[in-house]
Design an enzyme around this catalytic site. Sequence first.
Site, PDB file in Angstrom:
ATOM      1  N   LYS A  13      -0.556  22.781 -99.315  1.00  0.00           N
ATOM      2  CA  LYS A  13      -0.501  21.842-100.451  1.00  0.00           C
ATOM      3  C   LYS A  13      -0.404  20.398 -99.925  1.00  0.00           C
ATOM      4  O   LYS A  13      -0.919  20.110 -98.844  1.00  0.00           O
ATOM      5  CB  LYS A  13       0.653  22.206-101.393  1.00  0.00           C
ATOM      6  CG  LYS A  13       0.592  23.676-101.807  1.00  0.00           C
ATOM      7  CD  LYS A  13       1.501  24.038-102.930  1.00  0.00           C
ATOM      8  CE  LYS A  13       1.353  25.521-103.237  1.00  0.00           C
ATOM      9  NZ  LYS A  13       2.167  25.967-104.348  1.00  0.00           N
ATOM     10  N   GLY A  36       2.363  29.713-100.152  1.00  0.00           N
ATOM     11  CA  GLY A  36       2.570  28.273-100.277  1.00  0.00           C
ATOM     12  C   GLY A  36       3.767  27.820 -99.467  1.00  0.00           C
ATOM     13  O   GLY A  36       3.670  27.614 -98.247  1.00  0.00           O
ATOM     14  N   GLU A  77      -2.096  35.224-108.744  1.00  0.00           N
ATOM     15  CA  GLU A  77      -0.850  34.467-108.594  1.00  0.00           C
ATOM     16  C   GLU A  77      -0.224  34.227-109.968  1.00  0.00           C
ATOM     17  O   GLU A  77      -0.665  33.317-110.702  1.00  0.00           O
ATOM     18  CB  GLU A  77      -1.133  33.104-107.957  1.00  0.00           C
ATOM     19  CG  GLU A  77      -1.762  33.182-106.586  1.00  0.00           C
ATOM     20  CD  GLU A  77      -1.497  31.903-105.806  1.00  0.00           C
ATOM     21  OE1 GLU A  77      -0.792  31.986-104.799  1.00  0.00           O
ATOM     22  OE2 GLU A  77      -1.976  30.842-106.214  1.00  0.00           O
ATOM     23  N   SER A 113       5.723  33.073-104.323  1.00  0.00           N
ATOM     24  CA  SER A 113       7.033  33.246-103.679  1.00  0.00           C
ATOM     25  C   SER A 113       7.059  34.317-102.586  1.00  0.00           C
ATOM     26  O   SER A 113       8.076  34.985-102.392  1.00  0.00           O
ATOM     27  CB  SER A 113       8.109  33.534-104.732  1.00  0.00           C
ATOM     28  OG  SER A 113       8.285  32.419-105.568  1.00  0.00           O
ATOM     29  N   HIS A 143      -6.665  26.977-108.305  1.00  0.00           N
ATOM     30  CA  HIS A 143      -5.215  27.143-108.141  1.00  0.00           C
ATOM     31  C   HIS A 143      -4.513  26.672-109.420  1.00  0.00           C
ATOM     32  O   HIS A 143      -4.958  25.714-110.060  1.00  0.00           O
ATOM     33  CB  HIS A 143      -4.735  26.333-106.929  1.00  0.00           C
ATOM     34  CG  HIS A 143      -3.324  26.638-106.568  1.00  0.00           C
ATOM     35  ND1 HIS A 143      -2.261  26.102-107.257  1.00  0.00           N
ATOM     36  CD2 HIS A 143      -2.791  27.458-105.631  1.00  0.00           C
ATOM     37  CE1 HIS A 143      -1.134  26.584-106.753  1.00  0.00           C
ATOM     38  NE2 HIS A 143      -1.428  27.409-105.761  1.00  0.00           N
ATOM     39  N   GLY A 162       6.398  29.187-106.283  1.00  0.00           N
ATOM     40  CA  GLY A 162       7.446  28.240-105.890  1.00  0.00           C
ATOM     41  C   GLY A 162       8.774  28.444-106.597  1.00  0.00           C
ATOM     42  O   GLY A 162       9.621  27.558-106.617  1.00  0.00           O
ATOM     43  N   ASN A 185      -1.315  27.970 -97.792  1.00  0.00           N
ATOM     44  CA  ASN A 185      -1.699  26.790 -98.564  1.00  0.00           C
ATOM     45  C   ASN A 185      -0.614  25.727 -98.379  1.00  0.00           C
ATOM     46  O   ASN A 185       0.455  25.820 -98.969  1.00  0.00           O
ATOM     47  CB  ASN A 185      -1.833  27.196-100.046  1.00  0.00           C
ATOM     48  CG  ASN A 185      -2.113  26.020-100.948  1.00  0.00           C
ATOM     49  OD1 ASN A 185      -2.389  24.911-100.485  1.00  0.00           O
ATOM     50  ND2 ASN A 185      -2.048  26.260-102.256  1.00  0.00           N
TER      51      ASN A 185
END
Length: 237
Positions: A11, A220, A157, A199, A87, A163, A9
């Site tokens: 983003k 991500g 998630e 992560s 998400h 992150g 992803n």
Amino acid sequence: MENKLIIGNLKMNLKYNEIDQYIKKFETIKTKKFVICPSNIYIPYFLNSGFIVGSQDVCEYETGAYTGEVSAIQLASLGVKYCIVGHSERRLLFNESNLNINKKVKKALDSNLKVILCIGETLEEVKLLKKEEVLKKQLELALNEIDDITNIIVAYEPVWSIGTNKIPSNEEIKKTIVNIKNLIRKKYKKDIKVLYGGSVNEKNVETFNKVDEIDGFLIGSASINPEHFTHIINKII
Ligand code: PGA
């Protein structure tokens, strides 16, 4: 065992002049059996380079006067195969409710897109001992009035892990994923894929991969760097 599914992803990252470079880094990779979810404006570049592509979101309406939105029909007509829905960034930063998410899932399924349905608890909810309840509710409401779950993939998630470089233990992930799979089995008498996201990077992915119940990863930050992402893909697929 069936291959694990890897989804990147990206983003809201990469500028137009960085796309070519990014794509070139995948020339040496032995498989294109992973999914890349770039910003919608870059989707054709990835499709033309042979990538399997997903969108990061989809509009809950079918077609018409919805300025700024992109529909499932439009995505499917381009050749997009997957679509992330729900998400946590959409839920928290753009106030998406479980009802919005349910509408989006339905529209995506109507256009034969495979849905990556994201669910996850916040740290606050963990502290209030509401994790199981929250995940169950997110799952039930997102799938409300949906009978056929063949094209649904769940991505678990934990919001506090996205992150942040904070990760749950393998035991915690296993327990949660088994719970999710059991909820689905009970209602639909069917098994679905459940991915883990939060992560994941090239250093920890092999540890996560020891959990048999994890059917793949939603990645991500580590997917934005093509070297890191190709390492992950080569390790897992
Ligand atoms: P992260 O993001 O890998 O940067 O934690 C995961 C996600 O948002 O899906």
